[in-house]
Design a protein around this motif. Sequence first.
Motif, PDB file in Angstrom:
ATOM      1  N   PHE A  31      -3.881  61.047 -41.012  1.00 40.30           N
ATOM      2  CA  PHE A  31      -5.053  62.085 -40.191  1.00 40.30           C
ATOM      3  C   PHE A  31      -5.996  61.303 -40.588  1.00 40.30           C
ATOM      4  O   PHE A  31      -6.672  61.266 -39.099  1.00 40.30           O
ATOM      5  CB  PHE A  31      -4.534  63.741 -40.842  1.00 40.30           C
ATOM      6  N   ILE A  32      -6.353  60.991 -41.556  1.00 37.36           N
ATOM      7  CA  ILE A  32      -7.470  60.577 -42.216  1.00 37.36           C
ATOM      8  C   ILE A  32      -8.009  59.213 -41.773  1.00 37.36           C
ATOM      9  O   ILE A  32      -9.313  59.099 -41.236  1.00 37.36           O
ATOM     10  CB  ILE A  32      -8.009  60.448 -43.423  1.00 37.36           C
ATOM     11  N   ARG A  33      -7.229  58.217 -41.723  1.00 47.94           N
ATOM     12  CA  ARG A  33      -7.137  56.832 -40.420  1.00 47.94           C
ATOM     13  C   ARG A  33      -7.299  57.134 -39.551  1.00 47.94           C
ATOM     14  O   ARG A  33      -8.365  56.844 -38.285  1.00 47.94           O
ATOM     15  CB  ARG A  33      -6.110  56.456 -40.761  1.00 47.94           C
ATOM     16  N   MET A  34      -6.195  57.954 -38.922  1.00 44.00           N
ATOM     17  CA  MET A  34      -6.345  58.576 -37.046  1.00 44.00           C
ATOM     18  C   MET A  34      -7.617  58.704 -37.032  1.00 44.00           C
ATOM     19  O   MET A  34      -8.463  58.511 -36.169  1.00 44.00           O
ATOM     20  CB  MET A  34      -5.254  58.993 -36.966  1.00 44.00           C
ATOM     21  N   ASN A  57     -17.531  63.599 -39.571  1.00 46.35           N
ATOM     22  CA  ASN A  57     -15.990  62.344 -40.757  1.00 46.35           C
ATOM     23  C   ASN A  57     -16.666  63.053 -42.046  1.00 46.35           C
ATOM     24  O   ASN A  57     -15.429  62.559 -42.951  1.00 46.35           O
ATOM     25  CB  ASN A  57     -16.269  61.232 -40.076  1.00 46.35           C
ATOM     26  N   VAL A  58     -17.219  62.372 -42.579  1.00 40.16           N
ATOM     27  CA  VAL A  58     -18.355  62.743 -44.116  1.00 40.16           C
ATOM     28  C   VAL A  58     -17.538  64.183 -44.848  1.00 40.16           C
ATOM     29  O   VAL A  58     -17.639  64.357 -45.490  1.00 40.16           O
ATOM     30  CB  VAL A  58     -19.420  62.545 -43.870  1.00 40.16           C
ATOM     31  N   SER A  59     -17.988  65.849 -43.516  1.00 38.54           N
ATOM     32  CA  SER A  59     -17.385  66.401 -44.606  1.00 38.54           C
ATOM     33  C   SER A  59     -15.999  66.249 -44.498  1.00 38.54           C
ATOM     34  O   SER A  59     -15.476  67.188 -45.579  1.00 38.54           O
ATOM     35  CB  SER A  59     -17.526  67.925 -42.751  1.00 38.54           C
ATOM     36  N   LEU A  60     -14.760  65.688 -43.678  1.00 39.82           N
ATOM     37  CA  LEU A  60     -13.980  65.704 -43.953  1.00 39.82           C
ATOM     38  C   LEU A  60     -13.199  65.404 -45.235  1.00 39.82           C
ATOM     39  O   LEU A  60     -12.281  65.535 -46.359  1.00 39.82           O
ATOM     40  CB  LEU A  60     -13.463  65.079 -42.584  1.00 39.82           C
ATOM     41  N   HIS A 114     -12.799  70.761 -40.154  1.00 43.94           N
ATOM     42  CA  HIS A 114     -13.064  69.674 -40.788  1.00 43.94           C
ATOM     43  C   HIS A 114     -12.870  69.842 -42.360  1.00 43.94           C
ATOM     44  O   HIS A 114     -12.728  69.382 -43.217  1.00 43.94           O
ATOM     45  CB  HIS A 114     -13.684  68.312 -40.388  1.00 43.94           C
ATOM     46  N   PHE A 115     -13.682  70.844 -43.134  1.00 48.77           N
ATOM     47  CA  PHE A 115     -14.388  70.566 -44.627  1.00 48.77           C
ATOM     48  C   PHE A 115     -13.152  71.122 -45.102  1.00 48.77           C
ATOM     49  O   PHE A 115     -12.765  70.804 -45.794  1.00 48.77           O
ATOM     50  CB  PHE A 115     -15.840  71.391 -44.281  1.00 48.77           C
ATOM     51  N   ILE A 116     -12.826  72.000 -44.597  1.00 48.19           N
ATOM     52  CA  ILE A 116     -11.382  72.990 -45.155  1.00 48.19           C
ATOM     53  C   ILE A 116     -10.146  72.451 -44.217  1.00 48.19           C
ATOM     54  O   ILE A 116      -8.967  72.276 -46.061  1.00 48.19           O
ATOM     55  CB  ILE A 116     -10.693  74.308 -43.915  1.00 48.19           C
TER      56      ILE A 116
END
Length: 504
Positions: A31-34, A57-60, A114-116
């Motif tokens: 998921f991070i890559r996609m 993306n940074v928060s994720l 996205h942080f969660i």
Amino acid sequence: MFLSLFYGAKETKPLFAVISVFLGAVLSTLFIRMFSLSLADIRGVFAFDMQEGTWINVSLNSAQLISMTLTPWFMVTLGAEKILMSTSAILLGIFLSTPLLGGYYGFEVLIVIHFILGLCLGVYLPMTISLALRSLQPSVWLIVMAAYSLRVSLGMDAGVGISGTLVDTFSWQWLYWVCAFFAVLIFIFAWKGIPLSKVNYALLSETDWGGMALKSLSLVLLYVAVVQGEMLGWENSGFIISCLISSVILFGIFICRALFFDKTFAQPHWLANRNLCLCFIISCLYGFLMLANSLFVPSFLSSIGELKPQQIGEVTNIAFIVYLLFSPIAVWLAKRIDARLLMTVGVALIGCSCILGMQVDYQWRVHEFIPLMVIQSIGECLVLIGLIASFVVNMQPQFALHLGAYVSIARVLMPAISGALMNTYLRISFDEHFDAKRAFIQTGEQKLLSEDTSLTLLSLINREAYVGSFINGFSLTFIIVIIALILILFLKPLPKNNIVPHNE
């Protein structure tokens, strides 16, 4: 009998437990890559500018960095099954609701969501090896390590084609809905495979919340500074400079507390073990070693070949297939030769792929990159299996919990830093090549324009500058290869174990 399906496990079922954490590791990496590859499409859906998209993306990723750092401790105090099931349930709710309700969310809400997501996704990777090795017999540990290493290639290589197919063929919502299926499976296998355990309140009461806060915040600030440095201007941005300075200060305070006080979080005493220290440094460099497949080839085919992610996936899928098919061979080799030799051969193969990459020109497309990616994939497989085996056999019980808190640096922080720094280096190199070629072409501009009418002068300069920057990128990676080989030379023979060969 039907009601028994809803009952939790009464005793540990090793296979179910391993499947649960491995699915989590795959989900996290994929998921991070996609998400990062499809960020442009997602920005378009929500009408965000480039800077707003990068902050999501940074928060994720920063949240993932935090949870990976803290998970080993809370896995011991709260229990792995509680963490697995609770995070999977939260992920399922977010993966199902975000595509349906995302249009009603503002930028701030999406940042929080996205942080969660990142917090929940980050718990799987630290659990995978420890829970798998604890549940299975040593005779199959190497197979477990190979399967675990496969998730890297699945995310980095196959993730390109998967994200392109989901977005181009279906829609961006499927990035989330496909992952919801993983979340359901993780919950079911954890529920049926791991019995509920009691909370260790005595150990929980000894939690060093201050140390956790210092370490997590210092890593996040460093991550934000490096990842956002290129966009915000590095030394020209007071925000970036403040993040870098704050990160160093906070991490320095954390290390001082850990060295001089007992019962602090993530004590660094394991660094005194030379093999563990060197393996940790090599694992941090691994983020640079894998850039050929994860960054250079996709970026080249996108910028020079003007291919879409789905088309680029044709060659990156080959890299994944090679990694998958070679993994059993790597396991067979690991049972027969020293892990140091395994890593040496792997790093040397990555060096060979870098040498091939230095020969790149503007005509290279999918077929020309296949030999490079095949060699690179085999090298990555050998290095990662040898590295994980070295970590496992050198690990001492008193170091396990503390080392686990540092693994997030190698698994999340360093790959992000290596990609961000290399992108900055490619941009600087492009500017240098662009200026040099423009000055050279200006001296013979009339002759050039008369010989080449199919390309504009600017596109020709751009194209050659891009090619030159990628050649420099491969050259810099080759230097990292040499450094990694030198570090491997200083590794001591592995201690006596029943996993891989060792010197008596």
